[in-house]
Design an enzyme around this catalytic site. Structure first.
Site, mmCIF file in Angstrom:
data_model
loop_
_atom_site.group_PDB
_atom_site.id
_atom_site.type_symbol
_atom_site.label_atom_id
_atom_site.label_comp_id
_atom_site.label_asym_id
_atom_site.label_seq_id
_atom_site.Cartn_x
_atom_site.Cartn_y
_atom_site.Cartn_z
ATOM 1 N N TYR A 114 -24.332 41.441 23.556
ATOM 2 C CA TYR A 114 -24.686 40.248 22.782
ATOM 3 C C TYR A 114 -24.693 39.027 23.701
ATOM 4 O O TYR A 114 -25.619 38.209 23.662
ATOM 5 C CB TYR A 114 -23.686 40.057 21.646
ATOM 6 N N ASN B 93 -33.205 31.727 13.897
ATOM 7 C CA ASN B 93 -31.796 32.019 13.635
ATOM 8 C C ASN B 93 -31.480 33.508 13.587
ATOM 9 O O ASN B 93 -30.343 33.896 13.838
ATOM 10 C CB ASN B 93 -31.387 31.370 12.307
ATOM 11 N N ASP C 230 -40.179 40.466 9.943
ATOM 12 C CA ASP C 230 -39.456 41.282 10.919
ATOM 13 C C ASP C 230 -39.721 40.684 12.291
ATOM 14 O O ASP C 230 -40.794 40.885 12.868
ATOM 15 C CB ASP C 230 -39.925 42.733 10.855
ATOM 16 N N VAL C 231 -38.754 39.944 12.806
ATOM 17 C CA VAL C 231 -38.970 39.220 14.064
ATOM 18 C C VAL C 231 -39.098 40.150 15.255
ATOM 19 O O VAL C 231 -39.542 39.720 16.336
ATOM 20 C CB VAL C 231 -37.843 38.188 14.317
ATOM 21 N N LYS D 6 -27.913 36.548 24.524
ATOM 22 C CA LYS D 6 -27.895 35.109 24.253
ATOM 23 C C LYS D 6 -28.093 34.297 25.537
ATOM 24 O O LYS D 6 -28.674 33.209 25.512
ATOM 25 C CB LYS D 6 -26.586 34.715 23.557
ATOM 26 N N THR E 205 -19.299 33.841 9.296
ATOM 27 C CA THR E 205 -20.391 34.590 8.686
ATOM 28 C C THR E 205 -20.045 36.072 8.680
ATOM 29 O O THR E 205 -19.050 36.500 9.271
ATOM 30 C CB THR E 205 -21.700 34.395 9.476
#
Length: 245
Positions: free
Chosen positions: A144, A79, A56-57, A148, A179
């Site tokens: 988002y 990623n 779990d990052v 980023k 994806t």
């Protein structure tokens, strides 16, 4: 960095770009690939060199514990990420925090925890999966884009410090990739395997950054005059999107 024989960790490895990186690392002769995911059981093991890892990052303590356990890692592919499509005036603070924590703050935790591991193993490298929206605020994915952009700045800053221990840091930027994350986006999309191949080509060539597609290259090329070269088109695209609901 030479990939053959390397011991790699890929986050968000159970699907999409992460799964593509796992496959490409194996194809290039990586010795071991730790495939990290929130649920290790979701990782498909198609090769004995793949070792699923629960990771779990967004939990710094858990990240540190995993780093202590995976003491042989020489390459980390950051990623894992989340995306919520939102507009500036409708974006929720809760979703903004979730994306910042996963897409940016987790990058800090992963780098801090694994930098000493990479140093002990000869330097190695971090590969950070970023985005074309690192360079441009897209009003249909506002929070988002912000997360980023923060990740891009952190990647550039970390590169400068980690060079002192012989650790490379590669930023990988791409437009829409085919994806689950971009399933609702009506646009041309890049094969995730192409992203992984280009990213690892750049790593082996010692590059600090790779721009995967023409769209991303054109956006970055316009940054010196973004208000005239980039944002008028963004405004037109947003107006067209709003008109169609």
């Amino acid at each position: 960095m030479k990939i053959e024989g390397a011991v790699a960790l890929v986050t968000g490895a159970n699907r999409g770009i992460g799964s593509a990186f796992v496959g490409e690392l194996l194809a290039r002769g990586a010795g071991t690939v730790y495939a990290g995911a929130r649920n290790a059981d979701s990782v498909r093991v198609s090769d004995p060199r793949i070792i699923p890892v629960t990771l779990d990052v967004t939990d710094p303590g858990h990240v540190s514990a995993v780093a202590e356990k995976l003491s042989d890692v020489s390459l980390v592919v950051n990623n894992a990420g989340v995306l919520t499509r939102d507009f500036p005036l409708q974006a929720s603070a809760q979703e903004a925090r979730r994306q910042i924590e996963t897409n940016y703050i987790a990058l800090i935790s992963m780098t801090s925890a694994f930098a000493p591991v990479l140093a002990r193993n000869g330097g190695g490298a971090f590969v950070n999966m970023l985005s074309v929206v690192s360079f441009v605020g897209a009003p249909w994915m506002t929070t988002y884009s912000a997360s980023k952009a923060a990740a891009w700045n952190y990647t550039n800053a970390a590169r400068s410090q980690l060079a002192g221990q012989g650790t490379e840091v590669l930023g990988v930027h791409a437009g829409y990739v085919d994806t689950d994350m971009s399933a609702g986006v009506d646009a041309d999309k890049i094969d995730p395997r192409s992203v992984a191949r280009a990213g690892l080509d750049a790593l082996e060539a010692g590059q600090p950054e790779v721009l995967i597609d023409d769209f991303t290259r054109n956006i970055k090329a316009g940054l010196s005059n973004d208000q005239n070269l980039i944002y008028p088109q963004v405004a037109r695209d947003f107006a067209a999107m709003a008109a169609t609901g």
